[in-house]
Design an enzyme around this catalytic site. Structure first.
Site, PDB file in Angstrom:
ATOM      1  CG  ASN A 115       3.452   4.780   4.901  1.00  0.00           C
ATOM      2  OD1 ASN A 115       2.318   4.665   5.485  1.00  0.00           O
ATOM      3  ND2 ASN A 115       4.531   4.975   5.601  1.00  0.00           N
ATOM      4  NE  ARG A 167      -0.568   0.496   4.842  1.00  0.00           N
ATOM      5  CZ  ARG A 167      -0.039   1.737   5.559  1.00  0.00           C
ATOM      6  NH1 ARG A 167       0.197   2.905   4.821  1.00  0.00           N
ATOM      7  NH2 ARG A 167       0.529   1.611   6.646  1.00  0.00           N
ATOM      8  CG  ASP A 216       5.886   7.198  11.323  1.00  0.00           C
ATOM      9  OD1 ASP A 216       5.867   7.416  10.434  1.00  0.00           O
ATOM     10  OD2 ASP A 216       5.118   6.151  12.096  1.00  0.00           O
TER      11      ASP A 216
END
Length: 280
Positions: free
Chosen positions: A98, A96, A191
């Site tokens: 991101n 997928r 992140d």
């Protein structure tokens, strides 16, 4: 600097991808696993929520209005009336989209990952306004990406590496990959990130309940404790781009407590760089 506050109480499974839209004066962010695009107007408190047909990793304003979105099966476009079309459709089973951000030249740099986070299952690609795709990097979990104020350095996080990396950037190509900062064991995983007008890199720490600012030379400059265990990304917004917004997640937490999944804000945290809209 003031303490973090809850800007929007929410129970997002995987809140991500905050970006400021200067045209509408709204913050845009997504809940990846709930397939939702959220907006928030801090001046009025008004919120909107739009459903997508696939998991959505990021939603970014387009120069002509509407949004470019990084979906499970590729990169799509929403017109101002919410009509949808594919710009790049490249479905891969188990993968997928991101994080995705727009470079200074108006191209989208879109990351991907496998749902099982298998090593080497993700990538970072450059998507030109006309839809031309140029592969850039192979990744495990492609995450935060941003540029220095002069646009000559790109910062990047591939989360499992535990690093924030820097590259020389000539507008289209990357060179001289090097380490800006290493997150020590036990502090969480890097992140999402954003860059301020001082050229410093703000990065959130998944499972670390923290936010850090590193100087362009990699020195740890500030540390902020957050009331959420799993912050996911950050972006400046609001008047003068002085408020730092932070998205967060509830996914994977056995007993998620409020405000996990909410949108946080650090008022007057610094000053962000104006976001470039996607040129397509």
């Amino acid at each position: 600097m003031t303490k973090p506050e809850v800007a929007v109480p929410e129970r997002a499974a995987l809140g991500e991808g905050p970006t400021w839209d200067p045209v509408t004066g709204r913050l845009i962010w997504v809940d990846i696993l709930s397939s939702r695009i959220h907006t928030f107007d801090p001046a009025t408190g008004r919120r909107t929520v739009m459903a997508t047909e696939q998991h959505v990793g990021a939603a970014v304003p387009r120069a002509g209005g509407g949004l470019v979105v990084n979906l499970r099966d590729g990169v799509g476009l929403y017109a101002p009336d919410r009509a949808f079309s594919w710009l790049v459709r490249d479905p891969v089973a188990g993968r997928r989209g991101n994080d995705a951000v727009v470079a200074p030249d108006g191209a989208l740099w879109a990351g991907s990952m496998r749902y099982d986070e298998a090593p080497g299952g993700g990538a970072l690609i450059r998507v030109a306004p006309d839809g031309t795709v140029t592969p850039q990097l192979t990744a495990d979990v492609s995450n935060g990406t941003g540029w220095s104020p002069d646009g000559r350095t790109m910062y990047y996080v591939d989360t499992p590496t535990g690093r924030v990396d820097a590259f020389d950037f000539d507008g289209q190509r990357l060179a001289d990959r090097r380490t800006l900062a290493v997150i020590e064991p036990g502090a969480g995983s890097p992140d999402g990130l954003t860059v301020d007008t001082d050229g410093c890199v703000w990065v959130v720490l998944w499972d670390g309940a923290g936010l850090r600012r590193y100087t362009p030379r990699g020195a740890l400059d500030r540390t902020v404790e957050l009331p959420v265990r799993r912050p996911t990304s950050c972006a400046f917004g609001g008047a003068g781009l002085r408020d730092l917004y932070v998205t967060s997640a509830r996914v994977g937490l056995e007993s998620p407590r409020s405000p996990a999944g909410s949108l946080l804000v650090l008022p007057d945290a610094g000053q962000g760089l104006p976001a470039t809209p996607f040129g397509g």
